[in-house]
Design a protein around this motif. Structure first.
Motif, PDB file in Angstrom:
ATOM      1  N   ILE A  10     -25.925  14.528 -17.986  1.00 29.69           N
ATOM      2  CA  ILE A  10     -26.974  14.424 -19.006  1.00 29.69           C
ATOM      3  C   ILE A  10     -27.092  15.727 -19.783  1.00 29.69           C
ATOM      4  N   VAL A  11     -27.208  16.831 -19.061  1.00 25.55           N
ATOM      5  CA  VAL A  11     -27.372  18.133 -19.721  1.00 25.55           C
ATOM      6  C   VAL A  11     -26.137  18.467 -20.553  1.00 25.55           C
ATOM      7  N   HIS A  12     -24.959  18.218 -19.999  1.00 30.23           N
ATOM      8  CA  HIS A  12     -23.710  18.496 -20.712  1.00 30.23           C
ATOM      9  C   HIS A  12     -23.607  17.665 -22.002  1.00 30.23           C
ATOM     10  N   SER A  13     -24.112  16.428 -21.969  1.00 29.45           N
ATOM     11  CA  SER A  13     -24.005  15.580 -23.164  1.00 29.45           C
ATOM     12  C   SER A  13     -24.773  16.170 -24.348  1.00 29.45           C
ATOM     13  N   CYS A  66     -25.269  32.617 -10.003  1.00 27.43           N
ATOM     14  CA  CYS A  66     -24.381  32.201 -11.092  1.00 27.43           C
ATOM     15  C   CYS A  66     -25.195  31.339 -12.057  1.00 27.43           C
ATOM     16  N   THR A  67     -24.577  30.380 -12.693  1.00 28.30           N
ATOM     17  CA  THR A  67     -25.303  29.495 -13.603  1.00 28.30           C
ATOM     18  C   THR A  67     -26.336  28.692 -12.821  1.00 28.30           C
ATOM     19  N   LEU A  68     -27.570  28.726 -13.294  1.00 25.08           N
ATOM     20  CA  LEU A  68     -28.670  28.056 -12.618  1.00 25.08           C
ATOM     21  C   LEU A  68     -29.525  27.349 -13.666  1.00 25.08           C
ATOM     22  N   ILE A  69     -29.680  26.042 -13.506  1.00 21.74           N
ATOM     23  CA  ILE A  69     -30.517  25.262 -14.416  1.00 21.74           C
ATOM     24  C   ILE A  69     -31.902  25.121 -13.796  1.00 21.74           C
ATOM     25  N   ARG A  84     -39.402  20.642 -19.579  1.00 15.01           N
ATOM     26  CA  ARG A  84     -38.196  21.120 -20.268  1.00 15.01           C
ATOM     27  C   ARG A  84     -37.234  21.684 -19.243  1.00 15.01           C
ATOM     28  N   MET A  85     -35.981  21.826 -19.672  1.00 11.89           N
ATOM     29  CA  MET A  85     -34.943  22.405 -18.816  1.00 11.89           C
ATOM     30  C   MET A  85     -34.294  23.560 -19.550  1.00 11.89           C
ATOM     31  N   VAL A 106     -35.711  32.363 -19.357  1.00 11.68           N
ATOM     32  CA  VAL A 106     -34.977  31.107 -19.445  1.00 11.68           C
ATOM     33  C   VAL A 106     -34.533  30.850 -20.877  1.00 11.68           C
ATOM     34  N   GLU A 107     -33.287  30.449 -21.031  1.00 12.27           N
ATOM     35  CA  GLU A 107     -32.800  29.942 -22.313  1.00 12.27           C
ATOM     36  C   GLU A 107     -33.073  28.440 -22.290  1.00 12.27           C
ATOM     37  N   TRP A 108     -34.109  28.010 -22.985  1.00  8.75           N
ATOM     38  CA  TRP A 108     -34.510  26.606 -22.943  1.00  8.75           C
ATOM     39  C   TRP A 108     -33.532  25.739 -23.702  1.00  8.75           C
ATOM     40  N   LEU A 109     -33.194  24.622 -23.111  1.00  6.46           N
ATOM     41  CA  LEU A 109     -32.280  23.655 -23.705  1.00  6.46           C
ATOM     42  C   LEU A 109     -33.133  22.593 -24.406  1.00  6.46           C
TER      43      LEU A 109
END
Length: 132
Positions: A10-13, A66-69, A84-85, A106-109
């Motif tokens: 979902i996030v990648h899309s 590392c990368t953390l959502i 939000r994520m 956080v860099e909000w998506l």
């Protein structure tokens, strides 16, 4: 999984250039370091009205470095909402000081929509992630 779709998909899309596919849930059985495990567990079990919950991590080391959502979890009037994520932006120095810094930068998506859950279903899914 959200409606039978893996969360990383979902996030990648919404952000294909961020290379977020392949991230895995922050399941406690997969985190080896006891302090990291305790931190994530405390966030999963939090009943604060607003909490920054680590939900996806890099599969290479299964840790928080590392990368953390992050999902901003809001409890309000009988619902639980991932408002939000975003991608946690804590530095190594921030994490050395305290894991409590996770979620403070956080860099909000913004393209990822908010998600609302019923407490019973949400708590059932969280229980699956934290059983030891």
């Amino acid at each position: 999984m959200i409606d039978e779709v893996p969360l990383d998909v979902i996030v990648h899309s919404f952000y294909p250039d961020h290379h977020l596919d392949g991230l895995i849930p922050t399941i406690l059985d997969w985190i080896d370091e006891p302090r990291e495990k305790a931190f994530v567990r405390s966030r999963y079990l939090s009943f604060k009205q607003r909490e920054m919950l680590p939900i996806l991590m890099c599969p290479d080391d299964c840790d928080l470095w590392c990368t953390l959502i992050i999902a901003e979890v809001v409890r309000f009037e009988g619902t639980i909402k991932w408002e939000r994520m975003g991608i946690d932006q804590c530095t190594r120095e921030d994490l050395i000081k305290s894991f409590e810094n996770i979620g403070t930068k956080v860099e909000w998506l913004e393209k990822v929509p908010s998600m609302t859950f019923q407490p019973e279903e949400y708590d059932s899914q969280i229980s699956k992630l934290i059983r030891e």
